[in-house]
Scaffold this motif. Structure first.
Motif, PDB file in Angstrom:
ATOM      1  N   MET A 136       7.619 -24.167   8.653  1.00 25.89           N
ATOM      2  CA  MET A 136       7.952 -25.112   9.725  1.00 25.89           C
ATOM      3  C   MET A 136       6.702 -25.875  10.172  1.00 25.89           C
ATOM      4  O   MET A 136       5.630 -25.280  10.259  1.00 25.89           O
ATOM      5  N   THR A 137       6.857 -27.175  10.416  1.00 25.70           N
ATOM      6  CA  THR A 137       5.713 -27.977  10.870  1.00 25.70           C
ATOM      7  C   THR A 137       5.325 -27.575  12.288  1.00 25.70           C
ATOM      8  O   THR A 137       6.192 -27.431  13.150  1.00 25.70           O
ATOM      9  N   LYS A 138       4.041 -27.408  12.467  1.00 22.50           N
ATOM     10  CA  LYS A 138       3.570 -27.088  13.814  1.00 22.50           C
ATOM     11  C   LYS A 138       3.546 -28.372  14.652  1.00 22.50           C
ATOM     12  O   LYS A 138       3.019 -29.392  14.200  1.00 22.50           O
ATOM     13  N   ARG A 139       4.132 -28.310  15.866  1.00 23.19           N
ATOM     14  CA  ARG A 139       4.140 -29.486  16.740  1.00 23.19           C
ATOM     15  C   ARG A 139       2.714 -29.965  16.989  1.00 23.19           C
ATOM     16  O   ARG A 139       1.805 -29.156  17.167  1.00 23.19           O
ATOM     17  N   GLY A 140       2.543 -31.298  16.974  1.00 24.65           N
ATOM     18  CA  GLY A 140       1.222 -31.857  17.251  1.00 24.65           C
ATOM     19  C   GLY A 140       0.855 -31.723  18.725  1.00 24.65           C
ATOM     20  O   GLY A 140       1.584 -31.103  19.493  1.00 24.65           O
ATOM     21  N   ARG A 141      -0.241 -32.332  19.075  1.00 29.58           N
ATOM     22  CA  ARG A 141      -0.684 -32.279  20.468  1.00 29.58           C
ATOM     23  C   ARG A 141      -0.636 -33.671  21.088  1.00 29.58           C
ATOM     24  O   ARG A 141      -0.858 -34.671  20.404  1.00 29.58           O
ATOM     25  N   PHE A 142      -0.344 -33.696  22.384  1.00 27.10           N
ATOM     26  CA  PHE A 142      -0.188 -34.968  23.112  1.00 27.10           C
ATOM     27  C   PHE A 142      -1.344 -35.116  24.103  1.00 27.10           C
ATOM     28  O   PHE A 142      -1.498 -34.293  25.007  1.00 27.10           O
ATOM     29  N   ILE A 143      -2.146 -36.140  23.860  1.00 28.54           N
ATOM     30  CA  ILE A 143      -3.327 -36.381  24.708  1.00 28.54           C
ATOM     31  C   ILE A 143      -3.161 -37.725  25.411  1.00 28.54           C
ATOM     32  O   ILE A 143      -2.757 -38.706  24.787  1.00 28.54           O
ATOM     33  N   THR A 144      -3.489 -37.777  26.700  1.00 24.01           N
ATOM     34  CA  THR A 144      -3.452 -39.076  27.387  1.00 24.01           C
ATOM     35  C   THR A 144      -4.803 -39.384  28.019  1.00 24.01           C
ATOM     36  O   THR A 144      -5.566 -38.487  28.363  1.00 24.01           O
ATOM     37  N   LEU A 145      -5.043 -40.680  28.141  1.00 19.73           N
ATOM     38  CA  LEU A 145      -6.248 -41.178  28.802  1.00 19.73           C
ATOM     39  C   LEU A 145      -5.804 -41.871  30.073  1.00 19.73           C
ATOM     40  O   LEU A 145      -4.877 -42.683  30.049  1.00 19.73           O
ATOM     41  N   GLU A 146      -6.454 -41.553  31.167  1.00 19.45           N
ATOM     42  CA  GLU A 146      -6.087 -42.146  32.450  1.00 19.45           C
ATOM     43  C   GLU A 146      -7.330 -42.579  33.205  1.00 19.45           C
ATOM     44  O   GLU A 146      -8.442 -42.181  32.866  1.00 19.45           O
ATOM     45  N   GLY A 147      -7.097 -43.360  34.242  1.00 21.37           N
ATOM     46  CA  GLY A 147      -8.197 -43.801  35.106  1.00 21.37           C
ATOM     47  C   GLY A 147      -7.918 -45.197  35.635  1.00 21.37           C
ATOM     48  O   GLY A 147      -6.963 -45.843  35.213  1.00 21.37           O
ATOM     49  N   GLY A 148      -8.743 -45.633  36.526  1.00 24.32           N
ATOM     50  CA  GLY A 148      -8.575 -46.953  37.122  1.00 24.32           C
ATOM     51  C   GLY A 148      -8.978 -48.053  36.160  1.00 24.32           C
ATOM     52  O   GLY A 148      -9.129 -47.829  34.960  1.00 24.32           O
ATOM     53  N   GLU A 161     -11.497 -37.421  11.564  1.00 24.04           N
ATOM     54  CA  GLU A 161     -12.581 -36.778  10.795  1.00 24.04           C
ATOM     55  C   GLU A 161     -12.292 -35.299  10.579  1.00 24.04           C
ATOM     56  O   GLU A 161     -12.813 -34.694   9.652  1.00 24.04           O
ATOM     57  N   ARG A 162     -11.492 -34.731  11.457  1.00 21.82           N
ATOM     58  CA  ARG A 162     -11.136 -33.318  11.313  1.00 21.82           C
ATOM     59  C   ARG A 162      -9.799 -33.134  10.597  1.00 21.82           C
ATOM     60  O   ARG A 162      -9.184 -32.077  10.677  1.00 21.82           O
ATOM     61  N   GLY A 163      -9.351 -34.191   9.945  1.00 21.71           N
ATOM     62  CA  GLY A 163      -8.158 -34.087   9.099  1.00 21.71           C
ATOM     63  C   GLY A 163      -6.839 -34.112   9.856  1.00 21.71           C
ATOM     64  O   GLY A 163      -5.796 -33.747   9.311  1.00 21.71           O
ATOM     65  N   ILE A 164      -6.890 -34.533  11.097  1.00 19.44           N
ATOM     66  CA  ILE A 164      -5.656 -34.568  11.902  1.00 19.44           C
ATOM     67  C   ILE A 164      -4.997 -35.942  11.770  1.00 19.44           C
ATOM     68  O   ILE A 164      -5.671 -36.970  11.772  1.00 19.44           O
ATOM     69  N   ASP A 165      -3.677 -35.911  11.652  1.00 22.94           N
ATOM     70  CA  ASP A 165      -2.892 -37.142  11.549  1.00 22.94           C
ATOM     71  C   ASP A 165      -2.671 -37.660  12.976  1.00 22.94           C
ATOM     72  O   ASP A 165      -2.034 -36.980  13.786  1.00 22.94           O
ATOM     73  N   VAL A 166      -3.209 -38.832  13.287  1.00 22.30           N
ATOM     74  CA  VAL A 166      -3.210 -39.302  14.679  1.00 22.30           C
ATOM     75  C   VAL A 166      -2.393 -40.583  14.853  1.00 22.30           C
ATOM     76  O   VAL A 166      -2.489 -41.504  14.041  1.00 22.30           O
ATOM     77  N   ILE A 167      -1.632 -40.649  15.946  1.00 19.97           N
ATOM     78  CA  ILE A 167      -0.991 -41.904  16.361  1.00 19.97           C
ATOM     79  C   ILE A 167      -1.660 -42.299  17.675  1.00 19.97           C
ATOM     80  O   ILE A 167      -1.695 -41.499  18.605  1.00 19.97           O
ATOM     81  N   PRO A 198       9.075 -37.909  18.291  1.00 23.09           N
ATOM     82  CA  PRO A 198       9.177 -37.791  16.822  1.00 23.09           C
ATOM     83  C   PRO A 198       7.817 -37.534  16.168  1.00 23.09           C
ATOM     84  O   PRO A 198       7.712 -36.729  15.238  1.00 23.09           O
ATOM     85  N   GLY A 199       6.776 -38.196  16.653  1.00 26.32           N
ATOM     86  CA  GLY A 199       5.429 -37.994  16.103  1.00 26.32           C
ATOM     87  C   GLY A 199       4.980 -36.550  16.259  1.00 26.32           C
ATOM     88  O   GLY A 199       4.522 -35.916  15.296  1.00 26.32           O
ATOM     89  N   LEU A 200       5.150 -36.004  17.449  1.00 24.13           N
ATOM     90  CA  LEU A 200       4.735 -34.619  17.706  1.00 24.13           C
ATOM     91  C   LEU A 200       5.517 -33.649  16.820  1.00 24.13           C
ATOM     92  O   LEU A 200       4.949 -32.689  16.280  1.00 24.13           O
ATOM     93  N   ALA A 201       6.819 -33.931  16.659  1.00 28.09           N
ATOM     94  CA  ALA A 201       7.665 -33.053  15.829  1.00 28.09           C
ATOM     95  C   ALA A 201       7.220 -33.056  14.371  1.00 28.09           C
ATOM     96  O   ALA A 201       7.396 -32.065  13.656  1.00 28.09           O
ATOM     97  N   GLN A 202       6.641 -34.178  13.936  1.00 29.25           N
ATOM     98  CA  GLN A 202       6.137 -34.256  12.546  1.00 29.25           C
ATOM     99  C   GLN A 202       4.741 -33.666  12.409  1.00 29.25           C
ATOM    100  O   GLN A 202       4.102 -33.792  11.360  1.00 29.25           O
ATOM    101  N   GLY A 203       4.224 -33.086  13.484  1.00 28.20           N
ATOM    102  CA  GLY A 203       2.909 -32.445  13.424  1.00 28.20           C
ATOM    103  C   GLY A 203       1.750 -33.401  13.687  1.00 28.20           C
ATOM    104  O   GLY A 203       0.586 -33.030  13.532  1.00 28.20           O
ATOM    105  N   LYS A 204       2.092 -34.634  14.090  1.00 28.52           N
ATOM    106  CA  LYS A 204       1.022 -35.593  14.382  1.00 28.52           C
ATOM    107  C   LYS A 204       0.515 -35.399  15.816  1.00 28.52           C
ATOM    108  O   LYS A 204       1.253 -34.926  16.676  1.00 28.52           O
ATOM    109  N   TRP A 205      -0.713 -35.829  16.014  1.00 35.05           N
ATOM    110  CA  TRP A 205      -1.245 -35.839  17.378  1.00 35.05           C
ATOM    111  C   TRP A 205      -1.056 -37.243  17.928  1.00 35.05           C
ATOM    112  O   TRP A 205      -1.325 -38.223  17.223  1.00 35.05           O
ATOM    113  N   TRP A 219      -5.324 -25.063  18.407  1.00 36.57           N
ATOM    114  CA  TRP A 219      -4.161 -25.514  17.634  1.00 36.57           C
ATOM    115  C   TRP A 219      -4.175 -24.915  16.226  1.00 36.57           C
ATOM    116  O   TRP A 219      -3.135 -24.498  15.705  1.00 36.57           O
ATOM    117  N   ARG A 220      -5.382 -24.868  15.646  1.00 37.08           N
ATOM    118  CA  ARG A 220      -5.475 -24.316  14.287  1.00 37.08           C
ATOM    119  C   ARG A 220      -5.268 -22.800  14.313  1.00 37.08           C
ATOM    120  O   ARG A 220      -4.842 -22.225  13.316  1.00 37.08           O
TER     121      ARG A 220
END
Ligand code: TYD
Length: 209
Positions: A1-13, A31-37, A83-90, A207-208
């Motif tokens: 089973m694909t491991k769910r990716g991680r969801f990162i947000t950037l915030e600020g004024g 660079e660390r081999g992670i598939d990123v959106i 959908p991205g997270l479900a495919q294992g993307k970050w 995550w790894r």
């Protein structure tokens, strides 16, 4: 089973350097081999980009503004983020729901209780795994925006509005310091990015497993 990716947000004024750091985060993870959106709010998918043009172009009643941000967010979440997270993307997004608490809540005075209701109802409690809150004094951010030239209607708001946005972000951070990491963005970029890399490394290692 694909491991769910991680969801990162950037915030600020305004003018805190989200765009530059979004690129840094993308490169760091790739660079660390992670598939990123990488994506942004409002926007990220066609319907939401159309709403973006409307929201940023028109002066709106605060509650209408809030609802349009959530309409855009719902499409963004269902069509891209989940959908991205479900495919294992970050997925790394320039802003998410915290921006509604900060801008429509802190800035425009809509109660947080109402925003939380929309969050629970529409997003079914979806929260980022990590939020990097780039924090800098309002004056520094505004000077950077000015130097950049073009601006949207939020960037043209008063300094008082920006102070309220910043205060709201800091309150969010104090409420949830496990998820939200405050980064002093008034420092030179290499220092900011060194701190960001520390948080990313920890998330990648966990995550790894
Ligand atoms: P952004 O793309 O971050 O603009 P920029 O890259 O020029 O800083 O966001 C556009 C504006 O939308 C920004 O000023 C903040 C505002 N905003 C809200 O008021 N509420 C929200 O929920 C979001 C996502 C953004």
């Amino acid at each position: 089973m694909t491991k769910r990716g991680r969801f990162i947000t950037l915030e600020g004024g305004e003018g805190v350097g989200k765009t530059t750091n979004l690129e840094y985060i993308r490169a760091f993870l790739q660079e660390r081999g992670i598939d990123v959106i990488t994506t942004r709010e409002p926007g990220g998918v066609p319907v939401a980009e159309q709403l973006r043009a409307l929201i940023l172009g028109e002066k709106l009643v605060p509650e209408a503004e809030l609802l349009l941000f959530f309409a855009a967010r719902l499409h963004h979440l269902r069509e891209l983020i989940l959908p991205g997270l479900a495919q294992g993307k970050w997925v790394v997004s320039d802003r998410f729901t915290d921006a509604s608490f900060a801008y429509q809540g802190g800035g425009r005075g809509v109660s947080w209780q109402r925003i939380r209701y929309l969050e629970d109802w529409l997003l079914a409690g979806t929260k980022p795994d990590l939020t990097l809150f780039l924090d800098a004094p309002v004056e520094i951010g505004l000077a950077r925006v000015k130097a950049r030239g073009e601006s949207n209607r939020f960037e043209e708001e008063t300094a008082a509005f920006m102070h309220n946005v910043r205060r709201a972000y800091r309150a969010l951070w104090r409420q949830d310091p496990d998820r939200i990491k405050r980064i002093d963005a008034s420092r030179p970029l290499p220092e900011v990015q060194l701190e960001i890399s520390g948080y990313l490394k920890a998330l990648v290692e966990a995550w790894r497993g």
